[in-house]
Write an enzyme that holds these catalytic residues in place. Structure first.
Site, mmCIF file in Angstrom:
data_model
loop_
_atom_site.group_PDB
_atom_site.id
_atom_site.type_symbol
_atom_site.label_atom_id
_atom_site.label_comp_id
_atom_site.label_asym_id
_atom_site.label_seq_id
_atom_site.Cartn_x
_atom_site.Cartn_y
_atom_site.Cartn_z
ATOM 1 N N LYS A 107 0.720 -1.141 0.133
ATOM 2 C CA LYS A 107 -0.117 -0.028 0.081
ATOM 3 C C LYS A 107 1.047 1.336 -0.053
ATOM 4 O O LYS A 107 0.520 2.381 -0.227
ATOM 5 C CB LYS A 107 -1.097 -0.109 1.295
ATOM 6 C CG LYS A 107 -2.178 -0.871 1.023
ATOM 7 C CD LYS A 107 -3.141 -0.860 1.929
ATOM 8 C CE LYS A 107 -4.300 -1.569 1.467
ATOM 9 N NZ LYS A 107 -4.062 -3.165 1.610
HETATM 10 C C1 LIG Z 1 -4.565 -4.367 1.019
HETATM 11 C C2 LIG Z 1 -3.832 -5.606 1.021
HETATM 12 C C3 LIG Z 1 -4.274 -6.303 -0.013
HETATM 13 C C4 LIG Z 1 -5.547 -6.414 -0.944
HETATM 14 O O1 LIG Z 1 -5.114 -5.590 -1.827
HETATM 15 P P1 LIG Z 1 -6.504 -4.953 -2.730
HETATM 16 O O2 LIG Z 1 -6.063 -3.820 -3.751
HETATM 17 O O3 LIG Z 1 -7.680 -4.560 -1.774
HETATM 18 O O4 LIG Z 1 -7.047 -6.150 -3.335
HETATM 19 C C5 LIG Z 1 -3.595 -7.830 -0.026
HETATM 20 N N1 LIG Z 1 -2.355 -7.844 0.928
HETATM 21 C C6 LIG Z 1 -1.879 -6.967 1.817
HETATM 22 C C7 LIG Z 1 -0.878 -7.129 2.653
HETATM 23 C C8 LIG Z 1 -2.822 -5.663 1.822
HETATM 24 O O5 LIG Z 1 -2.417 -4.983 2.700
#
Ligand SMILES: *Cc1c(COP(=O)(O)O)cnc(C)c1O
Length: 438
Positions: A107
């Site tokens: 993120k």
């Molecule tokens: C947010 C997150 C996801 C999912 O990603 P999306 O874009 O919401 O599909 C997967 N793995 C981790 C570690 C995350 O923090």
């Protein structure tokens, strides 16, 4: 480039407005009026380019003249001052590690870019923007560290007291500077309800410019296409591999939607696997053509526990509401917790590679895709969305070993927690926000 809403009933807007608004007034999600294309010649020129050069080439097309190019280039340099390693498991299986940023999860790619864009647009208008977020963990920390020290912005984040892990709490409460953490005596739903109420509070609206930073913001989505383009071009340049399959651990489907953008831009990407856990609304849609979201189920891969993924509206739009058309690019595979544990084990036994549970879901989904006779001989890239040390308990319950905690995480654990404890009544949030300087 102009942006309009997937619901189509609001006026098209600039990237500036789309970024500062987040959600369109009609409740839809902003998408570019057309997805910019790279010609085969342009793509060839980018083979062998650095991550940041590829990122810049893409960002330029989406943002156009709204930010001076040298500023945009600087922003990208300061966003991605860490590596994006591509690890070889075997001759045609790779892991793209997206966890080298400050909060050790992917993120950071979206949040850091969004923060700089928000700061730039706020400074154009000489405004101070207050970013208000409710978080159950990962998003909040990426936002806190993304906006840390960005001029013309400040962050107020609400998290449920006692309901985030100790590590997450450290990440949420130690950024300092322009980041305020509110520890709410309630659950995540309380936090969300309070934030929603703040957005419609007329008294606050008079005083503060509020914005959200959740995953539907188009400026969090665009930068996530960078690492797809980079990996695809890098493999082509280094190994002559074309059209790899990306296996994407999915929750709100922002990550996967960004991959679809990269493919539609013309980057050499073959196929996607939408890897989910028991929260399989999209998997079922791909199979049956009906979208029937269900209540969220708790699993081992907690960041993917989403019953009704927000970015599904964009995916649907890009594929003209047809599951057949979507299915030509995307295969959905749902992986159980039991399989996830077995995948963590098997990746370690076979390759000596430690995967966090989210990455393991994508790894297992790729294996299942291959064993069902698809993608024969094709290169697979597993996106790794979090560093294993973020999910120590889950991994140590499967593998009999101690995981080394990276230096920067250890430093984090030593920082002093700074949070304001408040109750779950909206009045307490309003009074905190009203007490902030203008
Ligand atoms: C947010 C997150 C996801 C999912 O990603 P999306 O874009 O919401 O599909 C997967 N793995 C981790 C570690 C995350 O923090």
């Amino acid at each position: 480039m102009i942006y309009f809403s997937t619901s189509k009933s609001s006026i098209p807007v600039s990237i500036k407005k789309a970024t500062l608004e987040g959600l369109a007034p009609d409740g839809g999600l902003y998408i570019p009026s057309e997805i910019p294309r790279f010609s085969p010649e342009e793509i060839e020129l980018l083979e062998g380019a650095s991550f940041n050069n590829i990122a810049f080439a893409i960002a330029k097309k989406f943002i156009g003249a709204e930010i001076p190019l040298e500023r945009l280039e600087e922003m990208i340099e300061s966003c991605y001052n860490f590596e994006t390693p591509l690890i070889t498991l075997d001759s045609n299986t790779f892991v793209e590690e997206l966890f080298s940023g400050p909060t050790l999860a992917f993120k950071d790619y979206g949040a850091r870019f969004l923060a700089r864009l928000t700061g730039y647009f706020a400074s154009e208008d000489q405004r101070l923007i207050t970013v208000l977020v409710a978080t159950s963990g990962d998003t909040g920390s990426a936002v806190a560290y993304g906006f840390q020290g960005i001029a013309n912005t400040r962050v107020v984040l609400l998290y449920p007291s006692g309901k985030v892990s100790p590590l997450q709490e450290q990440q949420l409460t130690t950024a300092g500077n322009n980041v305020h953490a509110l520890e709410v005596q309630g659950d995540f739903d309380d936090c969300q309800r309070m934030v929603k109420q703040a957005f419609v509070d007329p008294i606050l609206k008079e005083r503060l410019t509020l914005t959200s930073a959740n995953s539907i913001n188009i400026s969090r989505l665009i930068p996530q296409s960078f690492y797809y383009a980079w990996a695809a071009l890098h493999l082509k340049e280094e190994l002559g591999v074309t059209d790899p399959i990306f296996s994407v651990p999915s929750g709100n489907y922002g990550n996967l939607t960004a991959g679809v953008l990269a493919k539609k831009m013309g980057f050499p990407i073959g196929h996607f696997i939408a890897a989910s856990n028991a929260n399989d609304s999209v998997t079922r849609y791909l199979e049956e053509g009906r979208y029937e979201p269900r209540p969220t189920i708790t699993t081992l891969s907690t960041a993917m526990d989403v019953g009704n993924p927000s970015n599904f509206a964009r995916l649907r739009y890009f594929y003209h509401n047809s599951n057949e058309s979507m299915g030509r690019d995307i295969s959905g595979i749902a992986v159980s917790d039991e399989e996830t544990r077995a995948a963590i084990r098997s990746a370690y036994d076979r390759f000596g590679y430690i995967m966090d549970p989210h990455t393991a879901v994508a790894f297992r989904a790729l294996e299942r895709y291959r064993s069902s006779g698809h993608g024969e001989g094709k290169t697979g890239i597993v996106l790794s969305t979090a560093h294993p040390s973020k999910f120590l308990d889950a991994i140590e319950s499967v593998l009999d070993l101690k995981i080394e905690v990276p230096q920067r995480l250890q430093c984090l654990m030593e920082k002093k927690k700074m949070a304001t404890l408040i109750g779950s009544d909206y009045k307490e949030l309003a009074s905190f926000l009203n007490g902030l300087d203008q």
